[in-house]
Design a protein around this motif. Structure first.
Motif, mmCIF file in Angstrom:
data_model
loop_
_atom_site.group_PDB
_atom_site.id
_atom_site.type_symbol
_atom_site.label_atom_id
_atom_site.label_comp_id
_atom_site.label_asym_id
_atom_site.label_seq_id
_atom_site.Cartn_x
_atom_site.Cartn_y
_atom_site.Cartn_z
ATOM 1 N N VAL A 145 -4.788 37.238 0.820
ATOM 2 C CA VAL A 145 -5.623 36.607 1.846
ATOM 3 C C VAL A 145 -6.899 37.422 2.055
ATOM 4 C CG1 VAL A 145 -5.749 36.018 4.288
ATOM 5 C CG2 VAL A 145 -3.691 35.509 2.999
ATOM 6 N N ILE A 177 3.484 41.514 1.882
ATOM 7 C CA ILE A 177 2.341 42.403 1.722
ATOM 8 C C ILE A 177 1.408 41.890 0.624
ATOM 9 C CG2 ILE A 177 1.712 44.692 0.867
ATOM 10 C CD1 ILE A 177 4.078 45.744 2.540
ATOM 11 N N TRP A 191 1.933 47.724 9.457
ATOM 12 C CA TRP A 191 0.832 47.781 8.500
ATOM 13 C C TRP A 191 0.155 46.410 8.363
ATOM 14 C CZ3 TRP A 191 -0.308 45.287 4.003
ATOM 15 C CH2 TRP A 191 -1.391 45.798 3.291
ATOM 16 N N VAL A 192 0.986 45.353 8.232
ATOM 17 C CA VAL A 192 0.429 44.001 8.080
ATOM 18 C C VAL A 192 -0.416 43.655 9.305
ATOM 19 C CG1 VAL A 192 1.019 41.558 7.933
ATOM 20 C CG2 VAL A 192 2.275 43.203 6.572
ATOM 21 N N LEU A 217 -9.165 42.595 9.400
ATOM 22 C CA LEU A 217 -9.794 41.397 8.855
ATOM 23 C C LEU A 217 -10.542 40.617 9.932
ATOM 24 C CD1 LEU A 217 -10.005 39.933 6.209
ATOM 25 C CD2 LEU A 217 -8.004 38.612 6.825
ATOM 26 N N LEU A 224 -0.781 52.118 3.154
ATOM 27 C CA LEU A 224 0.364 51.412 2.564
ATOM 28 C C LEU A 224 1.086 52.315 1.577
ATOM 29 C CD1 LEU A 224 2.061 48.914 2.266
ATOM 30 C CD2 LEU A 224 0.538 48.135 0.486
ATOM 31 N N GLU A 276 -3.706 45.419 9.261
ATOM 32 C CA GLU A 276 -4.583 44.785 8.268
ATOM 33 C C GLU A 276 -5.205 43.510 8.833
ATOM 34 O OE1 GLU A 276 -2.970 43.154 4.484
ATOM 35 O OE2 GLU A 276 -4.737 41.938 4.824
ATOM 36 N N GLY A 292 -0.500 39.131 2.010
ATOM 37 C CA GLY A 292 -1.511 39.649 2.919
ATOM 38 C C GLY A 292 -2.747 40.127 2.176
ATOM 39 N N PHE A 293 -2.520 40.858 1.090
ATOM 40 C CA PHE A 293 -3.633 41.345 0.286
ATOM 41 C C PHE A 293 -4.414 40.187 -0.335
ATOM 42 C CE2 PHE A 293 -2.137 45.853 -0.274
ATOM 43 C CZ PHE A 293 -3.301 46.384 0.213
#
Lengths: 220, 479
Positions: free
Chosen positions: A186, A180, B127-128, B135, B168, B131, A183-184
């Motif tokens: 990125v 996670i 969640w990933v 994006l 999250l 996201e 991911g953030f």
């Protein structure tokens, strides 16, 4: 867990809340970037301490990402952008500092009032950690709504996200924390590159979002 | 067999994205894009019959096969539409060949992210994936690089990330509630375990978690008051992306919300999630209904119509019960098909007319008869008139609401009528009236639009028994 261990954890997490307040009232770009770097260092220490307490070596990777990416690379990149765009003098805020700080204090109060009763079943350690994390999260929101300029909004978003990483590292044994946080990172990297690229293409005359609001479809 | 289909469902778009990023010729890339989407569609269809064993990471069940199939279908027909659309954009030099490489790669990456979000059994993985989907769409919304497009992309990025961040935090709280009972690690994030044992979780943590999840994923669904990104993103991005956003991405976010609703609903001591969803859905319906009146941009108008319909669907699922959930599922399917069909039409119209301003578009049924009449049919369908499928689902929803709480039903009907008359008002100006212009489109370009509208009309007249059984079964699970 000895009292000293949890005291250190509280000290580190609490310092993040304090630094969030510092972020709220900075009115110079470079100072803002420096405080944000400090925020990231506090996060890195906090996560590393959790990694040590929980015997969870993968959290050290998260701490390292926070330290190198958010503490060094992003502030440097943003500093370059700020210099190139010539916006280093001052930051326009929507609300003045006094009310913003008062509102921030209210938000911290709110998150303590909300979190502590809810997490009664958890250990005292997780409870306070979550309350701190929610405070950082809400203060990040506050910063995003009180700032107009794109760079400081990104900083607000990153401080908010630091709060999330703090919460995730405090939740014992939570999997995917490293993924996670990558991911953030990125997400943030893309957006910082985005700001930078658009400036090069000279489409953005200003990064002041109010000016961009002019191009709304409704104004046709 | 099932395992193979599941692997292919995820690998096809992921590898496709890499491949398309490397292909410089846009015709080849567009054809490949269509092929890849067709492959994904066949995988999704195969998963309906053959279910693989659930693992800690991936799960195929009755609920997500509906979403997977609808998503893959809309993804496929949008790729066909997109092939014709981008050729025109290239001619008018709004996009360059290099942009198109990026565009196609992002399209497949978006398909991958959405499939992953739908089949993931792990709430963190889901969640990933959402996201990642955010994006990729942010990138595509900003692809024209005009000021308006950049502003839309920026707004979408900021609001989308804030939503994602809230979601999250909610996910972390759900994990905390679960790890007390299921033990630490991946097990406490596996959705199927959570749904089974949620009765023993700490109710106050779950309460708080659901508020965050509803606001967080609700932002991506486009529920009022966290909808502000949606009209801009729809209006300023390329039209195929508007179609995918409305037809797919909103559904995926709603799906995430439903997954969590099922966890929460398993615990009798938690605040019922239904009324919260009903309130947000209802607010969206009314707000968007009124907002439809003063839109001057055709894509923006249909974006508000998407908010309205997502509100109706959330309301239906929030209301719960077999009939309302059935109506919600049907409405979601019908809305995806109809709204993407409308955006296909709107995309061609804005290209041919050279504008998105509704005031400048007149007499479409004269200037381009086939396209114009198809748009009329699409708007008639989306407004909820018979014989289209949306009428069926709205009718079901209204009757089941009447049985439960008549006052809410009256308000619901009022909301539907407000939106209906706004669309009818606008349609008159768009479709009829005199015009000098005449354009002709090759008929194959209208094939995806025609196909979608035919499906919606067919569903309104006669819903095949296996589909009814399938939806009824899923609705029973949703409770």
């Amino acid at each position: 867990m000895s009292p000293l261990d949890s005291d250190i954890a509280h000290l580190l997490a609490g310092s993040m809340v304090l630094l969030s307040f510092l972020l709220l009232y900075q009115d110079r770009m470079f100072a803002l970037l420096n405080v944000f770097a400090l925020h990231a260092y506090a996060l890195a220490c906090s996560v590393a301490w959790q990694a040590y307490l929980q015997r969870a070596p993968h959290l050290f990777i998260t701490a390292l990402i926070a330290l190198l990416f958010k503490g060094v690379i992003i502030p440097l990149a943003l500093r370059r952008i700020v210099v190139r765009l010539g916006i280093h003098r001052s930051i326009e805020t929507v609300v003045s500092v006094g009310p913003t700080m008062l509102f921030g204090i209210a938000l911290v109060g709110l998150s303590i009032v909300v979190m502590l009763p809810v997490t009664q079943a958890e250990g005292p350690f997780v409870r306070e950690d979550l309350a701190f994390a929610l405070s950082v999260l809400l203060l990040g929101f506050l910063m995003m709504v009180t700032r107009r300029n794109a760079v400081s909004q990104v900083i607000g978003f990153m401080s908010l996200e630091n709060g999330l990483v703090l919460a995730a590292s405090g939740a014992r044994g939570m999997p995917l924390v490293v993924e996670i946080s990558v991911g953030f990172s990125v997400l943030i990297a893309f957006i910082v590159i985005g700001i930078f690229l658009f400036r090069i293409r000279e489409r953005f005359d200003t990064v002041d979002l109010q000016a961009l609001d002019m191009s709304r479809g409704e104004a046709l | 067999m099932g395992q193979l289909a599941l692997t292919a469902l995820l690998c096809t778009p992921a590898l496709g994205a890499v491949l398309l990023a490397a292909i410089p010729r846009y015709r080849l890339a567009a054809a490949l894009n269509v092929t890849l989407c067709a492959l994904t569609l066949s995988c999704a269809a195969a998963l309906y019959r053959h279910r693989p064993q659930p693992s800690l990471y991936l799960l195929v069940d009755d609920l997500n096969t509906v979403f997977l199939f609808v998503g893959a279908l809309v993804g496929f027909s949008t790729s066909v539409f997109s092939a014709g659309y981008i050729a025109h954009e290239l001619q008018t030099r709004r996009l360059k060949a290099r942009d198109l490489r990026f565009y196609h790669a992002m399209y497949q990456l978006l398909m991958f992210a959405m499939n992953l979000a739908l089949v993931s059994n792990n709430i963190g993985l889901m969640w990933v994936a959402i996201e990642l989907a955010t994006l990729t769409t942010v990138m595509m919304v900003g692809i024209y690089r005009t000021n308006a497009a950049l502003e839309a992309a920026w707004k979408y990025f900021i609001l989308g990330s804030v939503g994602i961040a809230l979601a999250l935090f909610g996910t972390i709280l759900v994990y905390l509630a679960a790890q007390e009972h299921l033990g630490q690690g991946m097990v406490a994030m596996a959705w199927d375990r959570l749904a089974v044992s949620s009765a023993s979780f700490d109710p106050s943590l779950l309460n708080l978690a659901f508020v965050f999840l509803l606001l967080g994923y609700g932002t991506k669904v486009g529920l009022v008051p966290v909808h502000a990104w949606l009209p801009d993103a729809h209006a300023e991005g390329p039209t195929p992306i508007s179609a995918v956003l409305s037809g797919l991405l909103l559904n995926v976010a709603l799906f995430a919300l439903l997954r969590f609703k099922l966890i929460i609903a398993g615990n009798p001591h938690v605040l019922a999630p239904g009324p919260m969803m009903v309130t947000m859905g209802f607010t969206s319906l009314l707000f968007a209904g009124f907002m439809l009146y003063r839109r001057r941009d055709i894509k923006r108008m249909f974006a508000y119509s998407s908010i309205e319909h997502m509100g109706i669907i959330t309301l239906a699922f929030g209301l719960g019960g077999p009939l309302a959930s059935f109506a919600g599922l049907l409405h979601m399917t019908m809305h995806s098909l109809t709204k993407s069909a409308i955006f296909f039409g709107v995309g061609y119209i804005s290209q041919l007319e050279g504008t998105q301003r509704t005031a400048d578009i007149r007499g479409l049924t004269h200037s381009q008869p086939l396209l114009g009449w198809l748009l009329v049919l699409g708007v008639v369908a989306i407004a909820g008139l018979p014989p289209f499928g949306i009428f069926t689902s709205e009718f079901l929803l209204v009757t089941s609401t009447f049985a439960r709480s008549p006052w809410l039903a009256i308000l619901l009907v009022a909301g539907l009528l407000i939106a209906f008359s706004a669309l009818a008002l606008r349609l008159q100006g768009l479709a009829f009236g005199d015009t000098e212009r005449r354009h002709l489109l090759p008929a194959w370009r209208l094939a995806p639009m025609t196909l979608h509208l035919l499906l919606v009309a067919a569903a309104g007249v006669y819903l095949p028994a296996p589909v009814v059984a399938w939806f009824r079964h899923v609705a029973g699970q949703l409770g």
